[in-house]
Design a protein around this motif. Structure first.
Motif, PDB file in Angstrom:
ATOM      1  N   LEU A  29       0.935  -1.217  -0.113  1.00 33.46           N
ATOM      2  CA  LEU A  29       0.001   0.038  -0.004  1.00 33.46           C
ATOM      3  C   LEU A  29       0.800   1.228  -0.094  1.00 33.46           C
ATOM      4  N   SER A  30       0.426   2.218  -0.839  1.00 36.23           N
ATOM      5  CA  SER A  30       1.152   3.416  -1.000  1.00 36.23           C
ATOM      6  C   SER A  30       0.258   4.860  -0.763  1.00 36.23           C
ATOM      7  N   LEU A  31       0.508   5.677  -0.013  1.00 34.60           N
ATOM      8  CA  LEU A  31      -0.607   6.733   0.155  1.00 34.60           C
ATOM      9  C   LEU A  31       0.298   8.025   0.553  1.00 34.60           C
ATOM     10  N   LYS A  32      -0.342   9.271   0.232  1.00 35.27           N
ATOM     11  CA  LYS A  32       0.166  10.586   0.578  1.00 35.27           C
ATOM     12  C   LYS A  32      -0.989  11.360   1.272  1.00 35.27           C
ATOM     13  N   VAL A  33      -0.919  11.824   2.161  1.00 35.54           N
ATOM     14  CA  VAL A  33      -1.726  12.907   2.756  1.00 35.54           C
ATOM     15  C   VAL A  33      -1.003  14.241   2.765  1.00 35.54           C
ATOM     16  N   LYS A  34      -1.944  15.211   2.508  1.00 35.83           N
ATOM     17  CA  LYS A  34      -1.391  16.446   2.634  1.00 35.83           C
ATOM     18  C   LYS A  34      -1.888  17.064   3.824  1.00 35.83           C
ATOM     19  N   ARG A  35      -1.081  18.260   4.382  1.00 35.11           N
ATOM     20  CA  ARG A  35      -1.326  18.969   5.646  1.00 35.11           C
ATOM     21  C   ARG A  35      -2.693  19.250   5.388  1.00 35.11           C
ATOM     22  N   GLY A  36      -3.398  19.271   6.831  1.00 35.76           N
ATOM     23  CA  GLY A  36      -4.642  19.750   6.869  1.00 35.76           C
ATOM     24  C   GLY A  36      -5.918  19.055   6.142  1.00 35.76           C
ATOM     25  N   GLU A  37      -5.661  17.972   5.452  1.00 34.42           N
ATOM     26  CA  GLU A  37      -6.623  17.313   4.946  1.00 34.42           C
ATOM     27  C   GLU A  37      -7.485  16.571   5.908  1.00 34.42           C
ATOM     28  N   PHE A  38      -8.626  16.284   5.410  1.00 37.14           N
ATOM     29  CA  PHE A  38      -9.729  15.704   6.233  1.00 37.14           C
ATOM     30  C   PHE A  38     -10.143  14.395   5.655  1.00 37.14           C
ATOM     31  N   ILE A  39      -9.742  13.456   6.057  1.00 39.47           N
ATOM     32  CA  ILE A  39      -9.851  12.118   5.451  1.00 39.47           C
ATOM     33  C   ILE A  39     -10.669  11.053   6.028  1.00 39.47           C
ATOM     34  N   SER A  40     -11.398  10.269   5.307  1.00 40.70           N
ATOM     35  CA  SER A  40     -11.936   9.041   5.611  1.00 40.70           C
ATOM     36  C   SER A  40     -11.631   7.850   4.995  1.00 40.70           C
ATOM     37  N   ILE A  41     -11.263   6.733   5.962  1.00 37.46           N
ATOM     38  CA  ILE A  41     -10.771   5.477   5.288  1.00 37.46           C
ATOM     39  C   ILE A  41     -11.885   4.380   5.522  1.00 37.46           C
ATOM     40  N   ILE A  42     -12.351   3.779   4.652  1.00 39.32           N
ATOM     41  CA  ILE A  42     -13.510   2.589   4.670  1.00 39.32           C
ATOM     42  C   ILE A  42     -13.272   1.454   4.118  1.00 39.32           C
ATOM     43  N   GLY A  43     -14.000   0.411   4.207  1.00 36.68           N
ATOM     44  CA  GLY A  43     -13.621  -0.619   3.569  1.00 36.68           C
ATOM     45  C   GLY A  43     -14.457  -1.841   4.459  1.00 36.68           C
ATOM     46  N   PRO A  44     -14.695  -3.016   3.979  1.00 33.00           N
ATOM     47  CA  PRO A  44     -15.192  -4.035   4.887  1.00 33.00           C
ATOM     48  C   PRO A  44     -14.317  -4.646   5.832  1.00 33.00           C
ATOM     49  N   SER A  45     -14.811  -5.139   7.008  1.00 28.49           N
ATOM     50  CA  SER A  45     -14.209  -5.652   8.007  1.00 28.49           C
ATOM     51  C   SER A  45     -13.082  -6.603   7.688  1.00 28.49           C
ATOM     52  N   GLY A  46     -11.936  -6.406   8.221  1.00 27.61           N
ATOM     53  CA  GLY A  46     -10.484  -7.218   7.871  1.00 27.61           C
ATOM     54  C   GLY A  46     -10.063  -6.867   6.679  1.00 27.61           C
ATOM     55  N   SER A  47     -10.642  -5.454   6.081  1.00 31.84           N
ATOM     56  CA  SER A  47      -9.647  -5.066   4.734  1.00 31.84           C
ATOM     57  C   SER A  47      -8.322  -4.574   4.984  1.00 31.84           C
ATOM     58  N   GLY A  48      -8.069  -4.096   6.387  1.00 32.94           N
ATOM     59  CA  GLY A  48      -6.623  -3.470   6.573  1.00 32.94           C
ATOM     60  C   GLY A  48      -6.735  -2.134   7.040  1.00 32.94           C
ATOM     61  N   LYS A  49      -8.185  -1.470   7.401  1.00 32.65           N
ATOM     62  CA  LYS A  49      -8.189  -0.183   7.795  1.00 32.65           C
ATOM     63  C   LYS A  49      -7.480   0.136   8.946  1.00 32.65           C
ATOM     64  N   SER A  50      -7.889  -0.686   9.873  1.00 33.75           N
ATOM     65  CA  SER A  50      -7.569  -0.684  11.442  1.00 33.75           C
ATOM     66  C   SER A  50      -5.876  -0.751  11.453  1.00 33.75           C
ATOM     67  N   THR A  51      -5.265  -1.767  10.741  1.00 25.85           N
ATOM     68  CA  THR A  51      -3.908  -2.244  10.676  1.00 25.85           C
ATOM     69  C   THR A  51      -3.226  -0.769   9.884  1.00 25.85           C
ATOM     70  N   LEU A  52      -3.722  -0.191   9.121  1.00 28.69           N
ATOM     71  CA  LEU A  52      -3.113   1.067   8.307  1.00 28.69           C
ATOM     72  C   LEU A  52      -3.191   2.231   9.485  1.00 28.69           C
ATOM     73  N   LEU A  53      -4.199   2.272  10.171  1.00 34.07           N
ATOM     74  CA  LEU A  53      -4.319   3.392  11.087  1.00 34.07           C
ATOM     75  C   LEU A  53      -3.320   3.010  12.368  1.00 34.07           C
ATOM     76  N   HIS A  54      -3.107   1.886  12.578  1.00 39.33           N
ATOM     77  CA  HIS A  54      -2.154   1.491  13.776  1.00 39.33           C
ATOM     78  C   HIS A  54      -0.791   1.893  12.951  1.00 39.33           C
ATOM     79  N   MET A  55      -0.393   1.777  11.777  1.00 42.43           N
ATOM     80  CA  MET A  55       0.847   2.176  11.235  1.00 42.43           C
ATOM     81  C   MET A  55       1.185   3.530  11.256  1.00 42.43           C
ATOM     82  N   ILE A  56       0.140   4.386  10.794  1.00 44.77           N
ATOM     83  CA  ILE A  56       0.326   5.703  10.873  1.00 44.77           C
ATOM     84  C   ILE A  56       0.309   6.242  12.242  1.00 44.77           C
ATOM     85  N   GLY A  57      -0.443   5.674  13.152  1.00 46.52           N
ATOM     86  CA  GLY A  57      -0.281   6.145  14.557  1.00 46.52           C
ATOM     87  C   GLY A  57       0.948   5.651  15.401  1.00 46.52           C
ATOM     88  N   ILE A  58       1.857   4.966  14.628  1.00 45.98           N
ATOM     89  CA  ILE A  58       3.256   4.575  15.364  1.00 45.98           C
ATOM     90  C   ILE A  58       2.725   3.637  16.392  1.00 45.98           C
TER      91      ILE A  58
END
Length: 231
Positions: A29-58
């Protein structure tokens, strides 16, 4: 070299959980987020959303790939450096507010400030101002069991903003609320995003809420399958 207009840059990120069947939660997975953006991440259960959030959250480390937050590669940091970066750059809002039940609203908001080294008087002043910002100036001495679910989540929002993080992460921040309270929390987050210019990243199952954000990122099987700017 990092692009300084981006607060987050993720490059070819993978995460494989080796226990059990060796599930690949994130798959290049590759992703860029600009400063000040207001973003939602969606997808089915088990799709990797929370894993990605945990990575961004260190909060977790990838199997491979790179994560730059404000130009710093957090994937190469020591545990101590990661903890410091997390406290300095990130604020967290969870589905359940996780407030300390024996502490008042203002004491809960003061906690991260005291941990970061602020003195008690300064921490109280900052916490008081934040609770005013979220509309709870008349509830600062109430404990969680004396507040409604929506009010407790407002306290959690104030706590997440206490150290003026560059990025605020929400993991289903309105998932435990009724529709009216959910709408109010969303409007509050949007207002704070506009007032402070902080980057907000929300994982949500609520498609209506996602449709009101600046950008929707849809994840399926650990990959981004759709990335749309709405405004």
């Amino acid at each position: 070299m990092a692009d300084r207009s981006n607060i987050i840059e993720i490059r070819d990120l993978t995460k494989t959980y080796t226990d059990g069947l060796g599930v690949k939660a994130l798959d290049g997975l590759s992703l860029k987020v600009k400063r000040g953006e207001f973003i939602s991440i969606i997808g089915p259960s088990g799709s990797g959303k929370s894993t990605l959030l945990h990575m961004i959250g260190i909060l977790d480390t990838p199997t491979s790939g790179t994560i730059l937050i404000d130009g710093e590669d957090v994937t190469t940091m020591s545990d101590k450096e990661r903890s410091s970066a997390r406290n300095k750059m990130l604020g967290f809002i969870f589905q359940y507010h996780h407030l300390l039940p024996d502490f008042s609203a203002i004491e809960n908001v003061m906690m991260p400030l005291l941990i970061s080294g602020k003195n008690k008087a300064e921490a109280r002043e900052i916490a008081k101002e934040l609770l005013k910002k979220v509309g709870l100036e008349d509830r600062i001495d109430h404990r969680p069991n004396q507040l409604s679910g929506g009010q407790n989540q407002r306290v959690a929002v104030a706590r997440a903003l206490a150290n003026r993080p560059k990025i605020v992460i929400g993991d289903e921040p309105t998932g435990n609320l009724d529709s009216n309270s959910s709408d109010k929390i969303y409007e509050l987050l949007r207002k704070l995003n506009r007032d402070y210019g902080q980057t907000f990243i929300l994982v949500t199952h609520d498609e209506d809420m996602a449709a009101k954000t600046d950008r929707i990122i849809r994840i399926v099987d650990g990959r981004i399958v759709d990335d749309r700017n709405l405004f």
